[in-house]
Scaffold this motif. Structure first.
Motif: not given
Ligand SMILES: Cc1cc2nc3c(=O)[nH]c(=O)nc-3n(C[C@H](O)[C@H](O)[C@H](O)COP(=O)(O)OP(=O)(O)OC[C@H]3O[C@@H](n4cnc5c(N)ncnc54)[C@H](O)[C@@H]3O)c2cc1C
Ligand SMILES: Cc1cc2nc3c(=O)[nH]c(=O)nc-3n(C[C@H](O)[C@H](O)[C@H](O)COP(=O)(O)OP(=O)(O)OC[C@H]3O[C@@H](n4cnc5c(N)ncnc54)[C@H](O)[C@@H]3O)c2cc1C
Lengths: 689, 689
Positions: B311-313, B353-354, B405-407, B586-593
Motif C-alpha cells: 500500500w505504501a507503493s 511498477r504500477l 524501488d517504487t518510492l 488484463t493489459w495491466l496483468r500482461d504488463l506485470f507478466g
C-alpha cells in the motif's frame, strides 16, 4: 561519536591455493585510484580528518545549516577551495585539482560538499565563466573569501530540465541603463537554490534577456539580494524549502523578483552583451549554440558529482565489506559460525558493486583530465567541449545511480546495524539521493548522450547510398563510429563469438568483453536510427517515433557509458606492472565486464553475439570470479585509502570482532569449567544410540 | 502543512481510438483491491483522515517519539487495535481484519504503524500466542489498553537472523522457583527493540531455557522492566539506539539483564513448560520443530509488512502518476509542452511498477486469507502452517523491496519536487527501508523458501529410480510439484513456445505467461537440486555446493514468489465481469507478466523456452502495453482509493496544474497585447527568407 582512533584488525582468510595467496599491493592500487590529482586528494583527506568538518548527526536542520556555513569559512581559512580561480586573484588556475579536492569533502559531509559547490562551483563559476574581467575583479574576491555567499538561480518551479524555457525576464531599460529582473508568474519563481533560503546575499540569475523588443534567450545576471544592512532589498522574495530527503545542512529555497533593477553591467557578458543604447551583440551568432555554450561552461558540477558519487560508493563498500569480514551469522559445516563475506550470495551482492566502483573511479580520472584539458585551454576546441559535455552526460548518471544502489545494498548487507545513523550508510544514501536529479536529471542527460550518438552515427552516412550503407554498418567497429566520444580500440582480433571454444571462459576474456560491449552500443544506435528513419522531415511522426524509442535510446546511452568505464578500467589495469596485483585487478575488471554482459545477456543472445552455451557460462564465471576475489575483498576496499577518521562507522571499527571474541571466550571458558548445559538435542541423539 | 481539501482536477488525455475510451470502473476496482477486509480498511482510512494521526515532519526525534506514543493511545481510544485479541478480553478474534486495519496506518505515519505493531503485534502476540490463559488474563488487558507498553526482545547485537543462537540465558532456580535472566556478554545484549529505549515497562524476552543442566533452546519469558515507581528495576540495562535512517518516531534501543529473577510462571509456556522441581516438558518432542513452531506463531509481522509495503507503493505511485499527468517539461512537436506521462520513458518507469503493485495487493489478500484461516483455526494443520510461513517468506521480501524501488523511482520521476519532504516520497522511503530487514532479512527469508522448494522437489523422488526420475522431470508441471506452496493450474493447453505463431504476441498471452513463469521455477529448482546431489551425505561438500548455488536458490525463490503474485493477479482479473474494466486490468496483468519475462529473458532463451524472435517481441509488446495503459494511468492510481487526507503531497494536489494554467494565461495575454518580445531565433529565420 565513534572513537576514530580504533583501527580495524582483520586478516585474510586461510586458503591453500595459489590464487588465494597473491601479493596484492594495496599502496600501489591506492595510488592508481587516487589518480592524476592524488596529492590534492591526500591534502583534502588530511584536512577533513579534523572533526570540525564532520557531519554531526545530532543537529536539527537549522543548526546543521549553521554548522555547514561555518565549515565553509573553515575551508576558506585553510585555502582549500580556491584552486580554480585566477592566479591574479590568489587562485591557482588548477581546474582538475580543484574538483578532485572538492569531491573528497563528500566523506566529511555531503552537505558541506554541495554547499561549497554552490558557492564556489556554481555561483562563483558563473561569474568566472560567464563574466568578464571587470566582474571578476569586482565580485570574485568576495565570493572566494565568502564575504559574498551567493545562490545560483537557474531552476524555476516550472522549469528544471528545460532551462531554455525559464520564465524570469531581464528587460533592458535604456533610459536608466538598467535591466529589470522580474518573476512574471508563480511558476517562474526560482526554486531549490542552495543559499537562497538564508545565507545568500547575491545571486547569479538566469533570465530571458529582452532588449529593444527582442528576446535573445537565457543569459546570466548578477543580482544583489541584500543591502549592506543585511536586509533583503525591496522586491526580493525569499522562501525556505524546509526539510528535504537529505542535504539538510543546505538552506535551499525560492527566490522571486518583483521588477528588481540592476545596472546594465551586471549582465555577465562574456557570450552576449547589451550596449548602453540597448543594442545586443554576441560573438556566437546562433542563439541555440550560444545558450548551450554558456551552459557548457558550467559542466564542472557534473564532473564533481561523478567523482563524489564514486567515492561515496567506495566508502559504503569499505564499511560493508569490512563488517562482512567480521560479522558471523549461522553455523557452517564445521560448527563454526560463518563470516558473512564467505556466503555466495553476500559475495554476489557486494563484489560486482566493488568492481563497478573501481571502473567508475578510473573513468572519472580520465574525465577529469579531459575537463582540465578544456578548462586550462590546453585542448579547448568546440569538439573538445562537446566531447566533454557528452562524457559528463554519460558518466554522471551512471555513477550517481550506482552510489544509491551501492549504499543501499551496503546498508542491507549490514542488517539492522546498517540502519543506525551512526554507521553512515543511511545518511550518505539520503544525501546522495538528489545527485541523480540535480546538475541535470539522469534520464534527461542520458537522452542527450543518445542524441549525440545518433548524430555521430548519421554523420557517417552523409553522401552514401543504401548499398554502401549496408556494407558500412556491417564492417564498422564501434571505435570508428564514435571516436568523438572517447572510444578506443584494443586487440581487435576478430573472433567468432558464436562459436564455442574449448573453454567457454576463453570466449569471455578482455578482447571479447570489449567487442561485446562495443558492438552492443553500435548495434543499438543503428537499430534505433533505422526505426527513426521513416519520419524523414515529418516532425510529428519524428516526435512520435522518437518517443517510442526513448527508453531504448537511454539504454543505448547507458551502454555507451558502461563501455567507457570498462575501457578506463582496462587502461588502468594495463598500467600495473606487478604481476600479482595485476592479476587481481584483471579479475575485478573481468567481473565488471561480465556482470555488464550478464545484465544484457538477452540482448547478446537475441542479436546472435553469444551462443546459448557461452551465455550460460557467464553467470557461473561470475560466481567463480567472486570466489577468487573473496580473499582480496578487504585489500580491495582498503585500497580506497580511507582512514578511520573518514570511515567513522562503529561497525567498521573492529568492535564487532571484539564482541565476537568475547562471546567465544565466554563459551570456551564455560565448556572448560564443565558447567556448560548440555543441549536437549544432543541428549536426545545420545539417548537413541 | 498542505491544505488537504484541495482535490486534484485531472482529465484523461484525448485519444481517438477505441482502446483509449473504455469505461474503466474505478469504484469496482477499488473494491477489488480493498479485498476481503475492505470494510476494516475503509474504517481505518476514515480514522486516519484526522490529522492527529499524521506524521509531523517538523518534529525532531524526541518529540516525534512522544507524538507517536500519544497516537497509540488515540488508537486505543478509537478501539482500532484490538481486533485480534480474545473476545473474552474485549477483542474480536478477527485475525485477518486486524492485520488489514494495521496496514492502513502506514499512510498516516510508518512509525505509528510499526510502533503499534511492536505493542500489539509482537509484544502482545507473544503473550497471546506463546502464553496460556493465566498469562492472557494477567497481562493482555494492560497490553491492550497500553497501560503496559512493552518490547519484543528477540534480536541481540550478535544474532539477528540466527535467532536460535541468541546468548541470553534463562536458568531455572528450583530453590526459589524462579528463572534467572542473564546477558552473559556484550553480544548477547538485546538490540534494536522498539519501545526499549524509553516507553517499555515490560518485555517478552527470548532466551535459552536451561533447567537441570540442560539447554532446551529458545523460549519466551515475560520480564518486567520497571517497577510501579516508573524506575528501571535493578539489573536492567537500557540504551538508546539514537537516530536511525527512518522510523524515528520509535524509541528503539538495547536491553541487558544482569541476573534478573522472574517467577517460574513468567515463562510463556504454551509449547514448553518447567515444573516447580525443574522438570521440563513439551508436547513437541523435537527441539528444532518446537522452536520453529513458536516462531511460526509470530508470522503476523511479516503478513502486515507485506500489506503495508504494497500500500505504501500504491501511495507513492498515486503521487508520482498524478503529478506526471500535470507536470510538463519540454516542447512537443505541436509547440505545446509535453505532459511527463506522455513520454515513453516515463511510462516505462512508472507503469510496470504500477502493475507490480496491483499484483502484490492481490497476492497479499490471498495471503491474508490463508493467515486468517490458520489463526482462526478454520484451516490449521501443520501443513497449513508450513505453507503460510513459506508464503510469508516468499511475499514479504518482494513487496518490501518493491516498495523501496517504487518510492525511489516515484521520487526521481517528480524531479526536485520529489526530494522535498512535504511531498512524502523521501520520508516514506526512509521509513520503509528497514522493512526489508526486520521481521526476517529478505535474503534469509528467500533462502528458506528456496530450501522448502528443494524439499518439495526431493519428496517427489522418494523411491524412484534414475530413469523414472528423468521421465518425471520432463513430464512434471510446476503446479503438481509445488502445490503445497499455493500453485494452481490454469488453461494447461500445451503450446510449443519455441515456435513462432502468426503474431508473436499470441505466444505471450495468459497461458504462455503462466507456463513460462511456472516452468522457470520448476527448472531452476531441478537444476539446483542436480548440482547439490553430488554431495550425498558429505556435509562439508554439501555446504560448499549449497553456498555456490545460494544466489541462484534465492533467485528461484523469487521466481516462485513472482509466480504466486502473477496467479493472484490473474485470479482477480477473472473475477471482474465488466468487459472494459477487465480489458484494462488484463493489459495491466500482461504488463506485470511480461516485465517479469523480460527481466528473465536470458534464462528463457538459454533454456529454450522462447525463440529469439519471440523474445525480441517481449520488449516491444511491453512498450505497446504501456501506451495502451497510458490513458488509464490516473484511473488506475485513483482506484487505490486514497483521499487527499491520505495523500497530503502538495505536488499531487493540483497545484502544479494551477501554476501552469497561470503561466499559459500570462503568455496568452502577452501575445494578445501585441507587446510580446519577438524571439531572436524567429527574427533570424525571417531574415533568411
Ligand atoms: C536539493 C536541491 C538543490 C538544488 N540546487 C539548485 C541550485 O542551487 N540552483 C539551481 O538552479 N537549481 C538547483 N536545483 C534544481 C535541480 O537542478 C532541478 O531539480 C533538476 O534540474 C530537475 O528539474 P525539475 O525538478 O524541474 O524536474 P523536471 O525537469 O520536471 O523532471 C521531472 C521528471 O521528468 C523527467 N523528464 C523531464 N523531461 C523529460 C523528457 N523530455 N523525457 C522523459 N522524461 C523527462 C525527468 O527524468 C524527471 O524524472 C536543486 C534541486 C534540489 C532538489
Ligand atoms: C528499526 C529496527 C527495529 C527492530 N525491531 C525489533 C524488535 O522490536 N524486536 C526484535 O527482536 N528485533 C528487532 N529488530 C531486529 C531485526 O529483526 C534484525 O535486525 C534482523 O533480523 C536482521 O538481523 P541482523 O541485524 O543481526 O543482521 P544479520 O543477521 O547479521 O544479517 C546481516 C546480513 O547478512 C546476510 N546474511 C545473514 N545470514 C546469511 C546467510 N546464511 N547467507 C547469506 N547471507 C546472510 C543478511 O542477508 C543481511 O544482509 C529491529 C531492527 C531494526 C533495525
Amino acid at each position: 561519536m565513534v572513537d576514530a582512533a580504533v583501527r580495524p584488525k582483520t586478516t585474510r582468510p586461510h586458503a591453500d591455493n595459489a590464487d588465494a595467496n597473491l601479493q596484492f599491493d594495496v599502496a600501489r592500487v591506492t595510488d592508481l585510484l587516487m589518480g592524476t590529482w592524488a596529492d590534492t586528494r591526500r591534502e583534502a583527506r588530511e584536512l577533513i580528518k579534523d572533526s570540525a568538518f564532520w557531519r554531526d548527526d545530532e543537529l536539527g536542520k537549522d543548526e546543521h545549516r549553521e554548522r555547514v556555513l561555518s565549515q565553509l569559512h573553515l575551508l576558506v581559512e585553510n585555502k582549500a577551495v580556491h584552486r580554480a580561480f585566477p592566479k591574479s586573484l590568489g587562485g591557482e588556475e588548477n581546474n582538475g585539482g580543484n574538483i578532485a579536492g572538492f569531491e573528497e569533502l563528500v566523506v566529511a559531509d555531503p552537505s558541506l560538499q554541495i554547499k561549497s559547490g554552490v558557492q564556489w562551483g556554481l555561483f562563483g563559476s558563473a561569474i568566472l565563466q560567464l563574466g568578464t574581467t571587470e566582474h571578476h575583479e569586482k565580485w570574485l574576491p568576495g565570493v572566494m573569501d565568502l564575504s559574498i555567499p551567493g545562490a545560483f538561480a537557474m531552476t524555476e518551479i516550472g522549469h528544471g530540465s528545460d532551462v531554455a524555457a525559464v520564465g524570469t525576464t531581464a528587460t533592458y531599460d535604456a533610459s536608466t541603463q538598467e535591466f529589470v529582473i522580474n518573476t512574471p508568474f508563480r511558476g517562474a519563481t526560482k526554486e531549490y537554490l542552495g543559499n537562497a533560503a538564508l545565507h545568500g546575499v547575491a545571486a547569479t540569475v538566469f533570465a530571458q534577456l529582452i532588449t529593444n523588443g527582442v528576446n535573445h534567450g537565457v543569459h546570466c545576471f548578477y543580482v544583489p539580494l541584500r543591502g549592506e544592512d543585511g536586509v533583503d532589498l525591496p522586491g526580493i522574495g525569499r522562501e525556505d524549502d524546509g526539510l528535504k530527503g537529505g542535504l539538510n545542512g543546505i538552506d535551499n529555497g525560492r527566490l522571486s523578483f518583483d521588477h528588481i533593477r540592476i545596472p546594465r553591467t551586471n549582465l555577465l557578458n562574456k557570450y552576449g552583451d547589451v550596449a548602453a543604447d540597448g543594442t545586443y551583440s554576441s560573438a556566437i551568432d546562433s542563439p541555440g549554440r550560444r545558450f548551450f555554450t554558456m551552459l557548457g561552461t558550467l559542466v564542472q558540477g557534473r564532473v564533481s558529482l561523478d567523482g563524489a558519487a564514486s567515492w561515496a560508493s567506495a566508502l559504503g563498500l569499505k564499511i560493508a565489506i569490512t563488517y562482512a569480514t567480521q560479522r558471523r551469522q549461522f553455523d557452517g559445516a564445521d560448527g563454526q559460525e560463518v563470516v558473512l563475506m564467505d556466503y555466495g550470495k553476500h559475495q554476489r551482492r557486494l563484489l560486482p558493486r566493488l568492481a563497478t566502483t573501481y571502473a567508475q573511479i578510473f573513468a572519472h580520472d580520465e574525465f577529469l583530465q579531459k575537463f582540465d584539458g578544456v578548462f586550462s585551454g590546453r585542448t579547448d576546441t568546440p569538439d573538445d567541449r562537446e566531447d566533454l559535455e557528452t562524457l559528463a552526460a554519460a558518466l554522471k548518471p551512471l555513477s550517481t545511480w550506482h552510489a544509491l544502489d551501492t549504499l543501499q545494498e551496503a546498508r542491507e548487507a549490514c542488517g539492522g546495524a546498517g540502519f543506525m545513523f551512526e554507521n553512515r550508510l543511511v545518511g550518505l544514501r539520503a544525501d546522495l539521493d538528489i545527485y541523480v536529479t540535480f546538475e541535470g536529471d539522469n534520464n534527461v542527460l542520458l537522452q542527450l548522450v543518445g542524441k549525440r550518438l545518433l548524430t555521430d552515427y548519421a554523420q557517417q552516412f552523409t553522401g552514401k547510398d543504401a548499398a554502401a550503407l549496408a556494407k558500412f554498418a556491417v564492417g564498422m567497429t564501434a571505435g570508428k563510429l564514435f571516436h568523438g566520444a572517447g572510444l578506443r580500440q584494443f586487440g581487435q582480433s576478430v573472433v567468432d563469438l558464436g562459436q564455442v571454444s574449448r573453454s567457454v571462459e576463453n570466449g569471455l576474456r578482455e578482447e571479447q568483453q570489449h567487442l561485446l560491449l562495443a558492438e552492443r552500443v553500435q548495434q543499438m544506435v543503428a537499430d534505433i536510427a533505422g526505426r527513426l528513419r521513416p519520419a524523414g522531415k515529418d516532425k510529428v511522426l519524428g516526435a512520435k517515433l522518437f518517443n517510442e524509442n526513448q527508453a531504448e535510446l537511454i539504454e543505448a546511452a547507458r551502454a555507451h557509458a558502461e563501455l567507457l568505464q570498462w575501457e578506463a578500467f582496462t587502461d588502468a589495469v594495463h598500467r600495473v606492472e606487478e604481476a600479482d596485483t595485476k592479476k587481481v585487478l584483471t579479475w575485478l575488471r573481468d567481473l565488471f565486464g561480465l556482470q555488464l554482459i550478464e545484465k544484457h545477456l538477452a540482448w547478446h543472445l537475441i542479436n546472435g553475439r553469444l551462443s546459448t552455451q557461452r551465455a550460460a557460462a557467464v553467470s557461473r564465471y561470475i560466481d567463480r570470479l567472486c570466489a577468487r576475489l573473496r580473499p582480496y575483498a578487504l585489500d580491495l576496499v582498503d585500497a580506497f585509502g580511507y582512514e578511520p577518521e573518514h570511515v567513522r562507522a562503529p561497525i567498521a571499527s573492529g568492535a564487532e570482532r571484539e564482541r565476537q571474541d568475547e562471546a567465544r571466550e565466554y563459551y570456551a571458558a564455560l565448556a572448560a569449567s564443565g558447567e556448560a548445559p548440555v543441549l536437549e538435542k544432543t541428549l536426545k541423539k545420545n539417548a537413541k544410540r
